[in-house]
Design an enzyme around this catalytic site. Structure first.
Site, PDB file in Angstrom:
ATOM      1  N   GLU A 432       0.786  -1.238   0.000  1.00  0.00           N
ATOM      2  CA  GLU A 432       0.000   0.000   0.000  1.00  0.00           C
ATOM      3  C   GLU A 432       0.819   1.290   0.000  1.00  0.00           C
ATOM      4  OE1 GLU A 432      -4.117  -1.488   2.018  1.00  0.00           O
ATOM      5  OE2 GLU A 432      -2.599  -0.829   3.436  1.00  0.00           O
TER       6      GLU A 432
HETATM    7  C1  TNX Z   1      -5.241  -4.051   4.450  1.00  0.00           C
HETATM    8  S1  TNX Z   1      -3.564  -6.555   3.907  1.00  0.00           S
HETATM    9  C2  TNX Z   1      -3.987  -3.886   4.998  1.00  0.00           C
HETATM   10  C3  TNX Z   1      -3.879  -3.450   6.404  1.00  0.00           C
HETATM   11  C4  TNX Z   1      -5.203  -3.134   7.033  1.00  0.00           C
HETATM   12  C5  TNX Z   1      -6.244  -4.155   6.591  1.00  0.00           C
HETATM   13  C6  TNX Z   1      -7.594  -3.963   7.221  1.00  0.00           C
HETATM   14  C7  TNX Z   1      -2.480  -5.449   3.955  1.00  0.00           C
HETATM   15  C8  TNX Z   1      -1.165  -5.878   3.511  1.00  0.00           C
HETATM   16  N1  TNX Z   1      -2.796  -4.191   4.370  1.00  0.00           N
HETATM   17  O1  TNX Z   1      -2.998  -2.362   6.523  1.00  0.00           O
HETATM   18  O2  TNX Z   1      -5.058  -3.158   8.405  1.00  0.00           O
HETATM   19  O3  TNX Z   1      -6.365  -4.087   5.199  1.00  0.00           O
HETATM   20  O4  TNX Z   1      -8.460  -5.010   6.914  1.00  0.00           O
END
Ligand code: TNX
Length: 636
Positions: A432
């Site tokens: 992300e």
């Molecule tokens: C996605 S899965 C994220 C997390 C959040 C989560 C909440 C991933 C690698 N990143 O930073 O906490 O969704 O469901």
């Protein structure tokens, strides 16, 4: 309480909702120079705000009204919009609120009413009624035969060790029997429980035989003895006269997947060493072998690093007046915590004794706000004017691949991590990274030019390649979320944890990466477990009722004989902790879905059966009760 906030969904479309917020002054005093702080995890469009103005950092919002005073017994009202799918659950509403008045001189607690949803789901999932199975074993062993009769443990029963590899497993058995049944095995007595070496059995494999002459656990590995012990613990029952008995069985068992994991996020909320150990112990019950410890994120840095005490002294805590604003809960108080290196060692040893490897995760280059706020001189580039907003609404949470400080930071942190954790693998995050990052950074632009990079993805790859090499020099293998291969710079030694979709996982496997599957749609334990609005959780990936969790079959579309399957090392489930504020919430989100995931990890496809699982779960609930696990009642 004298103040109350109500939030209502006024209208909703596919990716757009309009909200009305009302603050009631129920006290007998006028409020002057006031602001309202509240927590919401979606991004409020600032331009859409009526009757004042809103500032948002992550989930922390400060509302400044267009009126200075709110007279006693009157209310204030405003509206705003969020680009979001319709909300379905009460946990989608405000998580906390706090009223500040007299220009910050006074704080007032606020009552929150449940969000008024426009269209909560009407459906409910229902479990079929089943008979409780007399064998409460989860995950189901791959070969099991049951015979007539029960073996009885007595006050003179002794645990006999004929295999040094079984030492920790035997200690674990004693601890659990004591904890569950107040039962103490003798040091000298009747050899009723025998741990015996069997070198023909591979890593993780075990045999458990219970018959008239006693209980025999065989394995050729430490992990095999732990799994044999887990099966035995689940088979032992206490009869009406408080005697411990175990049914006659012969089990010959081995894992389906080599890697069986669970990730726990300890950054969004901090979970004490005891909570972490409790979870690790539960993982051992279900034959998991990996605990993936998410130790750093925007909202907290939880791992003591001796080279940078600021990381935990500053980055470990949040609240008003701290470098990190309050997030997700606890507006009025300072909130946080971290694990000292001694505590980390204690947890690692505890996990090892239970056959569980602990993989640390240090999330870079995104999700780094706590680190950046702790070490601004090292990690900030003041000239960087890039505009971005991360998924969790931060505009200042990404490390710069062009600052020398970033590499100094990484070197020191990774050196200490490599020293502290015996695990061969270190997780580097990489998820992300928001669009727009690094575009207006003079240093990053210069680096791109020098290296001939076309996109900022290559800058991310540049940094991750450095991390990979650094880890290799420390004797470790880098693992990361699926974005770790963005920018095409890391080697195929890096193991990819895929979370967005199975398609992405397959793509990585086809490129030659080994892959761990953690698809959000099936394995995220922060997703709600049913459709009723009271169910805690989020649903951005899916609602995951027990049945969906159970029916998760990795790569169901890929034929069994397809060689690409060799690249899939295993599965893990994950608990992200935005809403995990306390132990009972953790229990509720984890159980019983963890038991369903365990079966996906361990039991061969041909042996898996939903109703059979339910019949075992039904009798297994006793064991959860004994451990005071506050699970979600499956048949409620
Ligand atoms: C996605 S899965 C994220 C997390 C959040 C989560 C909440 C991933 C690698 N990143 O930073 O906490 O969704 O469901």
């Amino acid at each position: 309480m004298s103040y109350r906030v109500e939030l209502a969904v006024l209208s909703e479309q596919k990716q757009f909702c309009r909200f009305g917020l009302t603050l009631h002054n129920l006290s007998d005093k006028d409020l002057t120079d006031w602001r309202l702080q509240f927590i919401v995890d979606r991004f409020i469009q600032p331009d859409s705000f009526t009757h004042g103005d809103i500032k948002q950092v992550g989930s922390f919002c400060t509302l400044s009204p267009d009126i200075d005073s709110l007279p006693a017994n009157q209310h204030y009202y405003c509206e705003f919009s969020i680009n979001t799918a319709p909300l379905r659950f009460y946990t989608d509403g405000l998580k906390d609120a706090l009223l500040i008045s007299n220009n910050g001189a006074e704080q007032h607690p606020v009552t929150l009413t449940p969000i008024v949803l426009a269209s909560p789901y009407r459906e409910h999932s229902q479990l079929p009624e089943v008979e409780a199975n007399s064998l409460a074993l989860i995950p189901k062993p791959n070969r099991i035969e049951q015979f007539e009769g029960h073996f009885k443990l007595t006050a003179s029963s002794q645990i006999t060790l004929q295999a040094s590899l079984a030492e920790k497993a035997a200690t674990w058995l004693q601890l659990e029997l004591h904890h569950l049944y107040d039962f103490t095995a003798q040091t000298i007595g009747q050899s009723d429980i025998i741990y015996r070496n069997n070198p023909t059995l591979d890593e993780g494999e075990y045999q458990l035989t219970i018959g008239a002459s006693g209980i025999r656990l065989e394995a050729g590995s430490r992990s095999g003895f732990v799994h044999a012990t887990a099966s035995l613990i689940q088979l032992i029952q206490s009869d009406d006269e408080n005697n411990l008995t175990a049914p006659y069985v012969k089990i010959v068992d081995q894992p389906r997947f080599k890697y069986r994991g669970m990730m726990l996020d300890c950054a969004r909320h901090f979970h004490s060493v005891d909570m972490v150990k409790r979870l690790i112990n539960q993982l051992a019950y279900y034959k998991f072998n990996t605990f993936h410890w998410h130790l750093t994120d925007d909202e907290g840095w939880r791992l003591e690093i001796k080279a940078f005490p600021e990381l935990t002294a500053i980055g470990g805590y949040r609240g008003t007046g701290h470098a990190i604003e309050p997030q997700y809960s606890h507006l009025a108080a300072t909130y946080g915590g971290y694990y000292s290196q001694d505590e980390i060692k204690e947890v690692i040893a505890y996990a090892q004794d239970r056959g569980i490897n602990v993989i640390p995760e240090i999330d870079i280059p995104g999700h780094c706000r706590a680190a950046i706020k702790s070490l601004p001189e090292l990690l900030c580039e003041p000239e960087d004017k890039s505009q971005y907003r991360s998924i969790q609404h931060y505009n200042d949470n990404v490390l710069s691949p062009a600052l020398p400080g970033t590499y100094h930071f990484l070197d020191k942190v990774l050196e200490e991590v490599a020293e502290l954790f015996p695990s061969d693998w270190v997780h580097i995050g990489a998820d992300e990274v928001p669009d727009g990052v690094w575009l207006e950074s003079p240093a990053c632009q210069a680096l791109m030019k020098k290296e001939g990079y076309q996109s900022t993805k290559e800058l991310q790859g540049h940094l991750l390649r450095y991390a990979e090499k650094k880890l290799r020099s420390l004797g470790k293998r880098m693992v990361g979320w699926e974005e770790a291969q963005h920018g095409n710079k890391v080697s195929k030694d890096t193991i990819i944890y895929s979370w967005l979709s199975e398609e992405a996982a397959l793509n990585c496997a086809k490129q030659g990466f080994d892959v761990i599957l953690q698809p959000g749609q099936s394995t995220y334990l922060d997703m709600t477990q049913d459709y009723a609005p009271e169910e805690p959780g989020v649903d951005w990936a899916a609602v995951i009722p027990l049945e969906s969790a159970y029916r998760y079959e990795p790569l169901a579309e890929v034929p069994d004989a397809d060689p690409i399957r060799k690249r899939i090392l295993g599965i893990q489930c994950a608990l992200w902790s935005e809403i995990i504020t306390h132990q009972s919430r953790m229990d509720y989100m984890v159980f019983p879905r963890l038991t369903a995931m365990a079966e996906a990890c361990w039991t061969e496809k041909s042996e898996r059966d939903w109703e059979d699982y339910l019949s075992r779960l039904k009798s297994h609930l006793d064991l959860l009760d004994r451990q005071q696990i506050e699970y979600r009642q499956p048949w409620k």
